[in-house]
Design a protein around this motif. Structure first.
Motif, short mmCIF file in Angstrom:
data_model
loop_
_atom_site.label_atom_id
_atom_site.label_comp_id
_atom_site.label_asym_id
_atom_site.label_seq_id
_atom_site.Cartn_x
_atom_site.Cartn_y
_atom_site.Cartn_z
N ALA A 32 42.12 20.12 -19.28
CA ALA A 32 42.14 18.69 -18.97
C ALA A 32 43.48 18.29 -18.34
N PHE A 33 44.57 18.80 -18.89
CA PHE A 33 45.90 18.47 -18.35
C PHE A 33 46.05 19.02 -16.92
N THR A 34 45.72 20.29 -16.74
CA THR A 34 45.95 20.91 -15.42
C THR A 34 45.00 20.36 -14.36
N GLU A 35 43.78 19.99 -14.76
CA GLU A 35 42.86 19.39 -13.79
C GLU A 35 43.37 18.07 -13.24
N ARG A 36 44.16 17.37 -14.06
CA ARG A 36 44.74 16.10 -13.61
C ARG A 36 46.07 16.29 -12.89
N GLY A 37 46.54 17.53 -12.81
CA GLY A 37 47.73 17.80 -12.02
C GLY A 37 48.98 18.14 -12.80
N TRP A 38 48.95 18.05 -14.14
CA TRP A 38 50.13 18.45 -14.91
C TRP A 38 50.30 19.96 -14.84
N LEU A 39 51.55 20.42 -14.89
CA LEU A 39 51.86 21.83 -14.78
C LEU A 39 52.11 22.44 -16.16
N ASP A 40 51.41 23.53 -16.43
CA ASP A 40 51.61 24.25 -17.68
C ASP A 40 52.82 25.17 -17.51
N LEU A 41 53.88 24.90 -18.26
CA LEU A 41 55.10 25.70 -18.15
C LEU A 41 55.21 26.76 -19.23
N THR A 42 54.11 27.04 -19.92
CA THR A 42 54.14 28.07 -20.96
C THR A 42 54.39 29.42 -20.32
N HIS A 43 55.61 29.93 -20.47
CA HIS A 43 56.03 31.19 -19.86
C HIS A 43 55.85 31.16 -18.35
N ASN A 44 56.12 30.01 -17.77
CA ASN A 44 56.05 29.83 -16.32
C ASN A 44 57.33 29.20 -15.81
N ARG A 45 57.68 29.55 -14.58
CA ARG A 45 58.74 28.88 -13.84
C ARG A 45 58.08 28.20 -12.64
N ARG A 46 58.36 26.92 -12.49
CA ARG A 46 57.78 26.16 -11.37
C ARG A 46 58.85 25.30 -10.73
#
Length: 318
Positions: free
Chosen positions: A151-165
């Motif tokens: 739901a979060f990512t479909e709305r455009g929020w970025l999942d930073l769990t072990h991610n660099r963005r």
């Protein structure tokens, strides 16, 4: 008055005070939601201000109407960026309530990591473990964190769990990274290790639990600001003393609010919005979201007063 009567009177007064205190903590302060405003000088020189709404530890259950109504109002603060540092859920059917109440905020740029209570439901625990055995872990039933993530990512929020963005927000270049919850040993900092982009106007780190081992890694990689939650600000605090515990490796003085970590990095720990349904009390620690106004640091991330001791920013409450 006979001694026995004095003892009975004293006991009755003490009992009455305890009942009144529990009633206040469980009914009044637990629902006394507040938005705190704080200015932090962390951006690269010449950067325009950035308004960041930091939310954490919602611990949502479907029937919490007052909390849901307050959360819907947060979009009115018009932040440039929303940062969610986890523990959104406290019930297996709470995902729709979280998504609906964050609705307008989900239309804004946002980043997030999850906490242990996104993965596992709350359980009844011995509260003395927080004092005598803080490393003890008891997991409840699995929660539908995958649905919340979708739901979060479909709305455009970025999942930073072990991610660099890297992202552009309000004309600023942000290099962001995050780890999974260190409180339950899910953090794998090596997956994001390495210097953060020196060209970024803001180098931002996210973690649910502010464990020192993770904060040290963020600081070594050049992050200017790390946002965290988990502590609930201590949840039960004493006047003139503060938090009794942080439920983490963090010291009590940093249980909530802003502080310095090392020479150049800043830390902000949210006192959080909710509580476990098995400990629905707050005392001297109101539930909160924080509107951070980030401004340019006078020396590119170094505070010219850093040798004078850790700064103690002033909050304004609305």
């Amino acid at each position: 008055m006979p001694a026995s009567a004095v003892l009975k009177t004293t006991g009755a007064v003490a009992l009455g005070s305890a009942v009144a205190g529990i009633g206040y903590a469980s009914i009044i302060e637990r629902n006394a939601f507040v938005v705190r405003e704080l200015t932090m000088p962390v951006l690269a020189p010449g950067s325009s201000p950035l308004r960041v709404l930091h939310i954490s530890d919602i611990h949502m259950r479907p029937g919490q109407r007052r909390k849901q109504a307050w959360l819907r109002e947060l979009a009115g603060w018009e932040p440039d960026l929303v940062v969610n540092t986890g523990d959104n859920l406290a019930h297996p059917k709470a995902v729709p309530a979280v998504v609906q109440t964050l609705g307008d905020l989900l239309s804004l740029p946002g980043v997030f990591v999850f906490g242990s209570n996104d993965y596992f439901g709350p359980r009844l625990k011995n509260p003395m473990n927080y004092l005598t055995n803080p490393g003890h872990r008891v997991h409840g039933q699995p929660l539908p964190w995958q649905d919340l993530r979708a739901a979060f990512t479909e709305r455009g929020w970025l999942d930073l769990t072990h991610n660099r963005r890297e992202l552009e927000v309000a004309g600023l270049h942000i290099a962001a990274a995050g780890v999974d919850d260190p409180h339950i040993a899910r953090d794998r900092y090596e997956t994001i290790a390495g210097p953060a982009s020196p060209a970024a106007d803001l180098r931002l780190g996210l973690t649910h639990s502010p464990e020192p081992r993770v904060l040290d890694r963020f600081a070594a990689d050049g992050y200017q600001l790390v946002l965290a939650g988990h502590t609930h600000g201590g949840q039960l605090c004493l006047p003139f003393y503060g938090a009794l515990v942080t439920n983490s490796g963090l010291d009590r003085s940093r249980a909530k609010g802003a502080s310095r970590w090392g020479a150049t990095m800043r830390l902000h720990v949210s006192a959080g919005i909710g509580t476990s349904p098995f400990a629905p009390v707050r005392f001297c620690c109101r539930p909160e979201a924080t509107l951070l106004t980030l401004i340019a640091a006078p020396t590119g991330g170094r505070d010219p007063h850093r040798n004078r001791g850790r700064s103690q920013p002033t909050y304004s409450v609305h």
